[in-house]
Design an enzyme around this catalytic site. Structure first.
Site, PDB file in Angstrom:
ATOM      1  CB  THR A   1      -0.910   0.024   1.242  1.00 54.49           C
ATOM      2  OG1 THR A   1      -1.556   1.295   1.350  1.00 54.49           O
ATOM      3  CG2 THR A   1      -0.105  -0.199   2.522  1.00 54.49           C
TER       4      THR A   1
ATOM      5  CE1 TYR B   1      -3.524  -1.863   4.907  1.00 53.54           C
ATOM      6  CE2 TYR B   1      -3.612   0.423   4.159  1.00 53.54           C
ATOM      7  CZ  TYR B   1      -3.607  -0.931   3.878  1.00 53.54           C
ATOM      8  OH  TYR B   1      -3.670  -1.361   2.580  1.00 53.54           O
TER       9      TYR B   1
END
Length: 332
Positions: A117, A141
């Site tokens: 990501t 995250y």
């Protein structure tokens, strides 16, 4: 062609990757625990109901189906939730991936394409960001994904694995043929939340309107999920052809603000999007924009479907089918 274990293959991006893999001639084995994925999104092939932290079940799947390549999508992905519940993110994203790596080493599967990501970068020093941009995640995250990225070189040296990482930006849109789309519960992504607001759900929350951007709202790089799936297949082909492990940004290099996306949703749907202004979310950078020259130049990838209007139109066609309501229980 290969037998590919797609871990998290019932999720949004994983299910689209399965379509692209089948269209490229691969045999697909989907492995998912359906905590966020949906059985309805598995459109054929082998389906195994299993948790990524169950290394023994993973080894059984790898052996029984003579898997030679793994695509790994299984992860928790909400930035906001990762701030309030980091334990869950380290357990699912770090512990889960280490379990999968152990299974691969034990069975002798050496190739993985890993779903990473842009959240690993944190606040941009420059824009668009290259793959060698400093990594300073702003939330659990991004930190959980980066922790695994940092583990990979050690596994590669010790066990001969080859693992390529795709750092993608804002996955969006739906399969152009209407077979699949986006269904999260609760929904956290901007475009489907805007649709839900149009269809009578709660007003769309705009998280912050005082960023240092032209209209005060966050800027994001939206990449069509079909283009993203194509990128995974191209990276897989490079690894199968003997290519080394690498990292690739996957984005368009064009940024749209939250308000610009809302305007496009209103254009496509012909309806006003009810909105409310909420405080900024912790860990949200003002702008995220990809430099994707590496994957375009090395693998011939292009964002063929990723102009904003096509993204919103494909997502709206699919959203109107109501599939997401049955799959998620979301009545908004």
């Amino acid at each position: 062609m290969s037998n590919v274990l797609v871990v998290g293959g019932a999720g949004y991006i994983g299910s689209h990757a399965c379509l692209a893999l089948r269209e490229a001639g691969h045999e697909v084995v989907v492995y998912d625990n359906f905590s966020t994925g949906h059985r309805e999104a598995v459109l054929g092939g082998v389906l195994i109901d299993g948790d990524v932290r169950d290394s023994e079940k993973l080894k059984e799947a790898l052996r029984n189906y003579r898997v030679s390549v793994v695509m790994h999508f299984a992860a928790l992905i909400s930035v906001e939730e990762s701030v309030s519940n980091p334990i869950a993110y380290y357990e699912a994203n770090v512990e889960g991936t280490l379990s999968l790596l152990s299974a691969m080493v034990d069975v002798g599967v050496e190739v993985m394409v890993f779903s990473s990501t842009a959240a690993v970068y944190g606040k941009p020093d420059y824009s668009p960001m290259l793959e060698d941009h400093p990594t300073r995640p702003l939330n659990a995250y991004g930190e959980s994904k980066l922790a695994i990225e940092r583990a990979f070189p050690h596994y590669e040296r010790a066990y001969g694995l080859r693992i390529s990482k795709l750092r993608y930006f804002n996955a969006s849109g739906a399969d152009p043929e209407g077979r699949l789309g986006e269904a999260h519960y609760p929904e956290t992504h901007l475009i489907p939340r805007a649709f839900n607001a149009v269809l009578g759900g709660p007003p769309l929350e705009i998280f912050g309107e005082n960023y240092s951007t032209p209209d005060g709202t966050c800027l994001r790089d939206f990449v069509h999920v079909t283009d993203l799936a194509d990128a995974h297949v191209r990276v897989l082909r490079r690894l199968q052809d003997g290519g080394d492990s690498d990292v690739y940004n996957v984005g368009t290099g064009s940024a749209y603000s939250v308000r610009e996306v809302i305007q496009m949703v209103e254009k496509v749907t012909g309806q006003e999007v009810p909105t409310i202004i909420s405080p900024r979310r912790i860990g949200d950078p003002s702008s995220l924009l990809a430099a994707s020259d590496r994957i375009q130049n090395e693998l011939g990838w292009t964002p063929a479907h990723s102009n904003l209007q096509e993204i919103v139109e494909s997502a709206w066609r699919w959203h109107q089918t109501g599939w997401h309501v049955g799959a998620t229980g979301d009545t908004g």
